[in-house]
Scaffold this motif. Structure first.
Motif, mmCIF file in Angstrom:
data_model
loop_
_atom_site.group_PDB
_atom_site.id
_atom_site.type_symbol
_atom_site.label_atom_id
_atom_site.label_comp_id
_atom_site.label_asym_id
_atom_site.label_seq_id
_atom_site.Cartn_x
_atom_site.Cartn_y
_atom_site.Cartn_z
ATOM 1 N N SER A 17 -3.502 12.125 -4.031
ATOM 2 C CA SER A 17 -2.761 11.083 -3.323
ATOM 3 C C SER A 17 -2.347 9.957 -4.259
ATOM 4 O O SER A 17 -3.203 9.324 -4.894
ATOM 5 C CB SER A 17 -3.627 10.495 -2.194
ATOM 6 O OG SER A 17 -3.951 11.474 -1.237
ATOM 7 N N PRO A 18 -1.055 9.678 -4.345
ATOM 8 C CA PRO A 18 -0.600 8.532 -5.135
ATOM 9 C C PRO A 18 -0.998 7.210 -4.468
ATOM 10 O O PRO A 18 -0.901 7.066 -3.248
ATOM 11 C CB PRO A 18 0.921 8.692 -5.162
ATOM 12 C CG PRO A 18 1.186 10.116 -4.766
ATOM 13 C CD PRO A 18 0.079 10.468 -3.827
ATOM 14 N N PHE A 19 -1.416 6.258 -5.279
ATOM 15 C CA PHE A 19 -1.777 4.925 -4.818
ATOM 16 C C PHE A 19 -1.052 3.887 -5.661
ATOM 17 O O PHE A 19 -0.819 4.090 -6.855
ATOM 18 C CB PHE A 19 -3.284 4.660 -5.004
ATOM 19 C CG PHE A 19 -4.171 5.177 -3.910
ATOM 20 C CD1 PHE A 19 -4.722 4.309 -2.977
ATOM 21 C CD2 PHE A 19 -4.488 6.522 -3.822
ATOM 22 C CE1 PHE A 19 -5.568 4.762 -1.988
ATOM 23 C CE2 PHE A 19 -5.329 6.995 -2.827
ATOM 24 C CZ PHE A 19 -5.876 6.119 -1.915
ATOM 25 N N VAL A 20 -0.726 2.751 -5.033
ATOM 26 C CA VAL A 20 -0.400 1.527 -5.750
ATOM 27 C C VAL A 20 -1.432 0.495 -5.313
ATOM 28 O O VAL A 20 -1.596 0.232 -4.108
ATOM 29 C CB VAL A 20 1.020 1.020 -5.449
ATOM 30 C CG1 VAL A 20 1.249 -0.345 -6.108
ATOM 31 C CG2 VAL A 20 2.060 2.011 -5.947
ATOM 32 N N LEU A 21 -2.157 -0.049 -6.268
ATOM 33 C CA LEU A 21 -3.224 -1.004 -5.995
ATOM 34 C C LEU A 21 -2.796 -2.408 -6.401
ATOM 35 O O LEU A 21 -1.990 -2.577 -7.317
ATOM 36 C CB LEU A 21 -4.493 -0.617 -6.759
ATOM 37 C CG LEU A 21 -4.975 0.815 -6.576
ATOM 38 C CD1 LEU A 21 -6.108 1.127 -7.554
ATOM 39 C CD2 LEU A 21 -5.417 1.063 -5.153
ATOM 40 N N MET A 22 -3.354 -3.398 -5.726
ATOM 41 C CA MET A 22 -3.083 -4.791 -6.058
ATOM 42 C C MET A 22 -4.419 -5.529 -5.945
ATOM 43 O O MET A 22 -4.700 -6.206 -4.966
ATOM 44 C CB MET A 22 -2.041 -5.384 -5.110
ATOM 45 C CG MET A 22 -1.382 -6.651 -5.610
ATOM 46 S SD MET A 22 -0.090 -7.267 -4.473
ATOM 47 C CE MET A 22 1.103 -5.934 -4.518
ATOM 48 N N LEU A 23 -5.263 -5.379 -6.968
ATOM 49 C CA LEU A 23 -6.641 -5.856 -6.897
ATOM 50 C C LEU A 23 -7.028 -6.802 -8.024
ATOM 51 O O LEU A 23 -8.114 -7.384 -7.987
ATOM 52 C CB LEU A 23 -7.606 -4.660 -6.920
ATOM 53 C CG LEU A 23 -7.640 -3.804 -5.647
ATOM 54 C CD1 LEU A 23 -8.349 -2.484 -5.912
ATOM 55 C CD2 LEU A 23 -8.321 -4.559 -4.523
ATOM 56 N N ARG A 24 -6.168 -6.967 -9.019
ATOM 57 C CA ARG A 24 -6.529 -7.790 -10.173
ATOM 58 C C ARG A 24 -5.951 -9.197 -10.049
ATOM 59 O O ARG A 24 -4.727 -9.377 -10.075
ATOM 60 C CB ARG A 24 -6.004 -7.170 -11.468
ATOM 61 C CG ARG A 24 -6.706 -5.905 -11.927
ATOM 62 C CD ARG A 24 -6.232 -5.532 -13.320
ATOM 63 N NE ARG A 24 -6.569 -6.587 -14.277
ATOM 64 C CZ ARG A 24 -5.925 -6.773 -15.443
ATOM 65 N NH1 ARG A 24 -4.905 -6.010 -15.760
ATOM 66 N NH2 ARG A 24 -6.310 -7.742 -16.252
ATOM 67 N N PRO A 25 -6.795 -10.220 -9.934
ATOM 68 C CA PRO A 25 -6.288 -11.599 -9.982
ATOM 69 C C PRO A 25 -5.823 -11.944 -11.392
ATOM 70 O O PRO A 25 -6.249 -11.320 -12.373
ATOM 71 C CB PRO A 25 -7.497 -12.434 -9.568
ATOM 72 C CG PRO A 25 -8.681 -11.605 -9.907
ATOM 73 C CD PRO A 25 -8.256 -10.166 -9.754
ATOM 74 N N ARG A 26 -4.953 -12.931 -11.470
ATOM 75 C CA ARG A 26 -4.454 -13.403 -12.765
ATOM 76 C C ARG A 26 -4.952 -14.818 -13.022
ATOM 77 O O ARG A 26 -5.170 -15.601 -12.099
ATOM 78 C CB ARG A 26 -2.920 -13.420 -12.778
ATOM 79 C CG ARG A 26 -2.279 -12.064 -12.630
ATOM 80 C CD ARG A 26 -0.769 -12.170 -12.676
ATOM 81 N NE ARG A 26 -0.289 -12.718 -13.946
ATOM 82 C CZ ARG A 26 0.985 -12.850 -14.257
ATOM 83 N NH1 ARG A 26 1.921 -12.506 -13.401
ATOM 84 N NH2 ARG A 26 1.343 -13.343 -15.426
ATOM 85 N N SER A 27 -5.120 -15.144 -14.295
ATOM 86 C CA SER A 27 -5.400 -16.530 -14.653
ATOM 87 C C SER A 27 -4.157 -17.374 -14.402
ATOM 88 O O SER A 27 -3.030 -16.915 -14.595
ATOM 89 C CB SER A 27 -5.806 -16.631 -16.125
ATOM 90 O OG SER A 27 -7.048 -16.003 -16.357
ATOM 91 N N GLY A 28 -4.372 -18.596 -13.951
ATOM 92 C CA GLY A 28 -3.251 -19.492 -13.674
ATOM 93 C C GLY A 28 -3.726 -20.920 -13.598
ATOM 94 O O GLY A 28 -4.825 -21.253 -14.055
ATOM 95 N N MET A 29 -2.909 -21.787 -12.982
ATOM 96 C CA MET A 29 -3.198 -23.215 -12.970
ATOM 97 C C MET A 29 -4.514 -23.516 -12.255
ATOM 98 O O MET A 29 -5.263 -24.403 -12.660
ATOM 99 C CB MET A 29 -2.054 -23.973 -12.296
ATOM 100 C CG MET A 29 -2.213 -25.489 -12.333
ATOM 101 S SD MET A 29 -0.794 -26.351 -11.631
ATOM 102 C CE MET A 29 -0.923 -25.910 -9.898
ATOM 103 N N GLN A 30 -4.821 -22.793 -11.178
ATOM 104 C CA GLN A 30 -5.991 -23.093 -10.362
ATOM 105 C C GLN A 30 -7.177 -22.165 -10.631
ATOM 106 O O GLN A 30 -8.231 -22.330 -10.011
ATOM 107 C CB GLN A 30 -5.614 -23.001 -8.878
ATOM 108 C CG GLN A 30 -4.605 -24.032 -8.432
ATOM 109 C CD GLN A 30 -5.175 -25.438 -8.382
ATOM 110 O OE1 GLN A 30 -6.285 -25.650 -7.931
ATOM 111 N NE2 GLN A 30 -4.404 -26.403 -8.865
ATOM 112 N N GLN A 31 -7.046 -21.192 -11.532
ATOM 113 C CA GLN A 31 -8.141 -20.260 -11.770
ATOM 114 C C GLN A 31 -8.042 -19.660 -13.168
ATOM 115 O O GLN A 31 -6.952 -19.502 -13.719
ATOM 116 C CB GLN A 31 -8.133 -19.154 -10.712
ATOM 117 C CG GLN A 31 -6.858 -18.322 -10.680
ATOM 118 C CD GLN A 31 -6.811 -17.377 -9.493
ATOM 119 O OE1 GLN A 31 -7.194 -17.719 -8.374
ATOM 120 N NE2 GLN A 31 -6.340 -16.158 -9.731
#
Length: 265
Positions: A17-31
């Motif tokens: 089964s193909p998946f697209v995941l969106m689980l990684r936070p990014r560093s930015g102004m608030q984190q």
């Protein structure tokens, strides 16, 4: 404050089964991410890309059998979200280009249905942050927060008629009302320290005073560490996983967030 946050997803896969995941936070102004671990079991090839909203996404094909995904981060984040009562409305012609997609109606934020209602909610208030706060107050008073009950995505209009919903639905209503007033608003999915019951959480941000500010109709205040994972127009843009082909069984989703002392050498 420093947080350790993790998500574990377990699936039963009957056909590749193909998946697209969106689980990684990014560093930015608030984190700021100090340490991260991302484990696929069994291990399979994965390719990462950045979507049109700047979210980190991963593509893979899950093999037959038991398949798990675990991501954990140690992250520094603010112990309270910024507030700015009185922050002004930004004229459309002065908005940054990247905020413009967050002015239009979207699949679950049917802002074109809320022009009259939003105007009534904010009557007499200075345009900008104070209007967003009034919208949040309206949602808290009129919509019952029922965590754990929302299996299907519903639109802002449907929620307003139903009178009860989960964090995702309440964010949709806040976004729709802000957009009805020509205030850019976007959905955020992530972690919230101290959330009860613990799960992934959704809130929204509105662009006033020349920056994005956090609003959360489900919480009495904006205290507590937040970790943003993904941003989008509504829930359709920020699904933590999208699976293609015959539906697969999600066996378990386990989310943990706790305060920590920070990374060790």
């Amino acid at each position: 404050m420093w947080l350790e946050a993790s998500s574990t997803l377990e699936f039963n896969i009957e056909t590749p089964s193909p998946f697209v995941l969106m689980l990684r936070p990014r560093s930015g102004m608030q984190q700021w991410i100090a340490r991260e671990e991302y484990v696929l079991s069994p291990s399979v090839p994965a390719v990462e890309f950045t979507d049109s909203f700047g979210n980190l996404c991963q593509r893979l094909v899950a093999p037959v059998g038991h398949f798990s995904i675990r991501i954990s981060v140690v992250i520094e984040t603010a112990n309270a979200s910024d507030t700015a009562p009185g922050a002004p409305f930004v004229d459309i012609q002065q908005l940054p280009d990247e905020t413009l997609p967050f002015l239009h109606p979207s699949r679950y934020c049917d802002s074109d249905h809320f022009t009259e209602m939003a105007s009534s909610i904010v009557a007499g208030l200075t345009p900008g942050y104070d209007q967003c706060s009034a919208i949040v107050d309206y949602i808290r008073k009129n919509i019952q927060y029922t965590p754990g009950e929302g299996e299907q995505n519903i639109s802002a209009s449907e929620l307003n008629g139903l009178g009860r919903g989960v964090c995702r639905d309440m964010a949709h209503l806040g976004i729709a009302c802000c957009r009805a007033l020509a205030i850019p608003a976007r959905m955020v999915v992530g972690y919230l320290e101290g959330l009860e019951p613990m799960d992934l959480h959704a809130w929204f941000e509105a662009y006033v005073g020349n920056r994005w500010y956090t609003f959360d109709p489900t919480q009495a205040d904006l205290q507590g560490g937040r970790v943003a994972i993904a941003f989008g127009r509504d829930a359709a843009d920020v699904a933590i996983y999208t699976q293609f082909g015959p539906p697969v069984e999600l066996l378990n989703l386990d989310v943990k967030v706790q305060e920590t002392q920070g990374p060790t050498r």
